[in-house]
Design a protein around this motif. Structure first.
Motif, short mmCIF file in Angstrom:
data_model
loop_
_atom_site.label_atom_id
_atom_site.label_comp_id
_atom_site.label_asym_id
_atom_site.label_seq_id
_atom_site.Cartn_x
_atom_site.Cartn_y
_atom_site.Cartn_z
N PRO A 13 -95.42 -68.52 35.10
CA PRO A 13 -94.66 -69.77 35.24
C PRO A 13 -93.19 -69.53 34.88
CG PRO A 13 -95.88 -69.77 33.17
CD PRO A 13 -96.23 -68.49 33.86
N ILE A 14 -92.30 -70.13 35.66
CA ILE A 14 -90.86 -69.89 35.48
C ILE A 14 -90.10 -71.21 35.54
CG2 ILE A 14 -88.81 -69.01 36.67
CD1 ILE A 14 -90.10 -66.88 35.08
N TYR A 15 -89.16 -71.35 34.61
CA TYR A 15 -88.19 -72.45 34.70
C TYR A 15 -86.80 -71.87 34.45
CZ TYR A 15 -85.64 -76.76 33.83
OH TYR A 15 -84.72 -77.78 33.88
N ASP A 16 -86.05 -71.65 35.51
CA ASP A 16 -84.67 -71.15 35.46
C ASP A 16 -84.53 -69.75 34.86
OD1 ASP A 16 -83.77 -73.45 36.61
OD2 ASP A 16 -82.91 -74.32 34.80
N ASP A 17 -85.61 -69.00 34.72
CA ASP A 17 -85.55 -67.71 34.04
C ASP A 17 -85.69 -66.55 35.04
OD1 ASP A 17 -85.04 -66.39 31.73
OD2 ASP A 17 -86.95 -66.80 30.76
N TRP A 18 -85.03 -66.67 36.18
CA TRP A 18 -85.19 -65.68 37.25
C TRP A 18 -84.60 -64.32 36.89
CZ3 TRP A 18 -88.52 -67.33 40.67
CH2 TRP A 18 -88.64 -68.70 40.89
N GLU A 19 -83.54 -64.32 36.08
CA GLU A 19 -82.92 -63.04 35.70
C GLU A 19 -83.88 -62.20 34.87
OE1 GLU A 19 -78.83 -61.35 33.55
OE2 GLU A 19 -79.22 -63.50 33.65
N SER A 20 -84.53 -62.82 33.89
CA SER A 20 -85.53 -62.11 33.09
C SER A 20 -86.68 -61.65 33.97
CB SER A 20 -86.06 -63.01 31.97
OG SER A 20 -85.05 -63.31 31.04
N LEU A 21 -87.08 -62.51 34.89
CA LEU A 21 -88.21 -62.19 35.76
C LEU A 21 -87.95 -60.97 36.62
CD1 LEU A 21 -90.98 -62.92 37.00
CD2 LEU A 21 -89.73 -64.38 38.62
N SER A 22 -86.74 -60.86 37.17
CA SER A 22 -86.42 -59.73 38.04
C SER A 22 -86.54 -58.40 37.31
CB SER A 22 -85.02 -59.89 38.63
OG SER A 22 -84.05 -59.93 37.58
N ILE A 23 -86.16 -58.38 36.03
CA ILE A 23 -86.29 -57.16 35.22
C ILE A 23 -87.74 -56.93 34.83
CG2 ILE A 23 -85.56 -56.01 33.09
CD1 ILE A 23 -82.99 -57.69 33.21
N LEU A 24 -88.42 -58.02 34.48
CA LEU A 24 -89.83 -57.91 34.10
C LEU A 24 -90.67 -57.32 35.21
CD1 LEU A 24 -92.12 -58.71 32.04
CD2 LEU A 24 -92.33 -60.83 33.37
N LEU A 25 -90.42 -57.73 36.45
CA LEU A 25 -91.22 -57.24 37.57
C LEU A 25 -91.03 -55.74 37.78
CD1 LEU A 25 -90.82 -60.14 40.15
CD2 LEU A 25 -92.79 -59.62 38.69
N ILE A 26 -89.83 -55.26 37.56
CA ILE A 26 -89.58 -53.81 37.66
C ILE A 26 -90.41 -53.06 36.63
CG2 ILE A 26 -87.85 -51.99 37.40
CD1 ILE A 26 -85.77 -53.98 38.47
N ASN A 27 -90.41 -53.58 35.39
CA ASN A 27 -91.20 -52.94 34.33
C ASN A 27 -92.70 -53.05 34.59
OD1 ASN A 27 -88.82 -52.34 32.94
ND2 ASN A 27 -88.87 -54.26 31.78
N LEU A 28 -93.12 -54.17 35.13
CA LEU A 28 -94.53 -54.34 35.46
C LEU A 28 -94.97 -53.34 36.52
CD1 LEU A 28 -95.33 -58.18 35.69
CD2 LEU A 28 -96.65 -56.45 34.46
N ASP A 29 -94.15 -53.17 37.54
CA ASP A 29 -94.47 -52.24 38.61
C ASP A 29 -94.61 -50.82 38.08
OD1 ASP A 29 -94.74 -51.92 41.60
OD2 ASP A 29 -93.08 -50.54 41.23
N LYS A 30 -93.75 -50.44 37.15
CA LYS A 30 -93.83 -49.10 36.55
C LYS A 30 -95.13 -48.93 35.75
CE LYS A 30 -88.83 -48.35 36.10
NZ LYS A 30 -87.69 -48.21 35.15
N GLN A 31 -95.49 -49.95 34.98
CA GLN A 31 -96.67 -49.86 34.13
C GLN A 31 -97.96 -49.83 34.94
OE1 GLN A 31 -96.73 -49.37 30.86
NE2 GLN A 31 -94.49 -49.42 30.74
N LEU A 32 -97.97 -50.48 36.09
CA LEU A 32 -99.19 -50.58 36.89
C LEU A 32 -99.27 -49.55 38.00
CD1 LEU A 32 -99.36 -54.48 37.23
CD2 LEU A 32 -100.70 -53.03 35.70
N SER A 33 -98.20 -48.79 38.20
CA SER A 33 -98.15 -47.86 39.33
C SER A 33 -99.19 -46.75 39.23
CB SER A 33 -96.74 -47.25 39.44
OG SER A 33 -96.40 -46.56 38.24
N SER A 34 -99.63 -46.43 38.01
CA SER A 34 -100.61 -45.36 37.84
C SER A 34 -102.04 -45.83 38.12
CB SER A 34 -100.54 -44.80 36.41
OG SER A 34 -100.83 -45.82 35.46
N LEU A 35 -102.23 -47.13 38.26
CA LEU A 35 -103.55 -47.69 38.52
C LEU A 35 -103.76 -47.90 40.01
CD1 LEU A 35 -103.66 -50.44 35.73
CD2 LEU A 35 -104.40 -48.06 35.57
N ASP A 36 -104.93 -47.61 40.47
CA ASP A 36 -105.25 -47.78 41.89
C ASP A 36 -105.75 -49.21 42.12
OD1 ASP A 36 -105.71 -47.30 44.54
OD2 ASP A 36 -107.65 -46.33 44.23
#
Length: 328
Positions: A13-36
């Motif tokens: 859920p997001i309310y005006d926090d798109w800047e934090s979200l954009s960085i969070l998604l990059i970190n999420l992608d890195k953490q989950l990239s090793s999982l199939d």
């Protein structure tokens, strides 16, 4: 760890926090990239004043396949935004599990694989919550949070020590969206639903960017929302407590009368004054007991929002940001 998951959806859920979200998604992608695992992200835009297209998202991720925004008609608050998001996912997206997390970074991306592992250990039969063993808030917040947990335990007879950060297997999701109580408070509603759950220990992360929209009033409201899920239980307990007080008051009146009649210890006028005070106390307690009784009975006949039935009324549109923007 052997995974039983082929696909997951991450609900934020997001309310005006798109800047934090954009960085969070990059970190999420890195953490989950090793999982199939096939990963989709669903953002519930809680009627933000800033639109998502004003912020930059990665043009390509290794693990995240889809980024979908579900835009709400009005601001509902994080708990109800989560309820709408869960109902939307259950009705429209095929997946094995849903991860619920905040978009500001305080729920750490590196804990998501641990939630997935624990969920698989439970054979996708239990919701898994992240329990924070260390908190990064001020000492004042910690004191109020401790008082809140104690009050919750005393009034409801249950323990609550986790927030939104969790993973919900499909088995539980199909049942959870029919639990009306999650409309007011996700974690408390899930406890009330009697669905099985377990926990993992985590540490609280730090906000990535900007300032939190949550103030002291919002925190108090959040705590009261969790208690409102148990309004019938709390009302019944307070009713019993009031009846005990009435019994004690009547007992004390009997003691005062006995002292007045059977002993010489009485001071002139004290018995009348004391009995008058006790009668006033009993009258007030009786009034409170009746109000509690009618409140509990009345709450059972009120119309409640059922997420799986009513979520569509709050969704104005949904659209993909990744791989491409296409408005419905």
């Amino acid at each position: 760890m052997t995974h039983y998951l082929d696909s997951i959806v991450i609900l934020i859920p997001i309310y005006d926090d798109w800047e934090s979200l954009s960085i969070l998604l990059i970190n999420l992608d890195k953490q989950l990239s090793s999982l199939d695992i096939k990963v989709s992200v669903v953002i519930v835009d809680d009627a933000s004043t800033v639109t998502s297209v004003n912020f930059h998202f990665a043009s390509e991720w290794k693990c995240i396949n889809t980024l979908l925004v579900v835009e709400l008609r009005r601001n509902l608050g994080s708990q109800r935004a989560i309820a709408v998001g869960l109902a939307y996912i259950q009705a429209n997206i095929t997946c094995d599990a849903v991860v619920v997390m905040d978009g500001d970074g305080e729920d750490k991306p590196e804990d998501v694989p641990r939630l997935i592992d624990k969920c698989c250990e439970e054979y996708l039969k239990k919701v898994v919550f992240a329990y924070r063993r260390k908190r990064s808030e001020s000492q004042q917040f910690k004191i109020f949070y401790l008082l809140y947990k104690k009050a919750f335990q005393i009034l409801t007879g249950r323990h609550i020590r986790f927030g939104n950060f969790s993973i919900i297997p499909r088995y539980s999701l199909d049942r959870l969206v029919a639990v009306a109580e999650i409309w007011n408070h996700y974690a408390s509603g899930l406890i009330r639903s009697r669905l099985q759950y377990s926990e993992i220990l985590t540490d609280r992360g730090y906000r990535i960017a900007g300032k939190s929209n949550m103030n002291f009033t919002g925190l108090v409201t959040h705590g009261l929302s969790s208690l409102s899920v148990y309004n019938d239980v709390i009302g019944t307990r307070l009713l019993v407590f009031s009846l005990i007080l009435i019994f004690i008051g009547l007992l004390l009146i009997g003691v005062v009368i006995s002292i007045k009649i059977l002993t010489n210890l009485a001071i002139p006028g004290w018995a009348t004054f004391t009995i008058g005070l006790l009668c006033l106390f009993i009258l007030q307690t009786t009034t409170i007991s009746l109000l509690l009784m009618f409140t509990v009975l009345g709450s059972r006949s009120l119309y409640t929002v059922l997420p799986c039935r009513d979520y569509q009324h709050y969704v104005i549109q949904s659209y993909n940001i990744y791989p491409e923007i296409s408005h419905d």
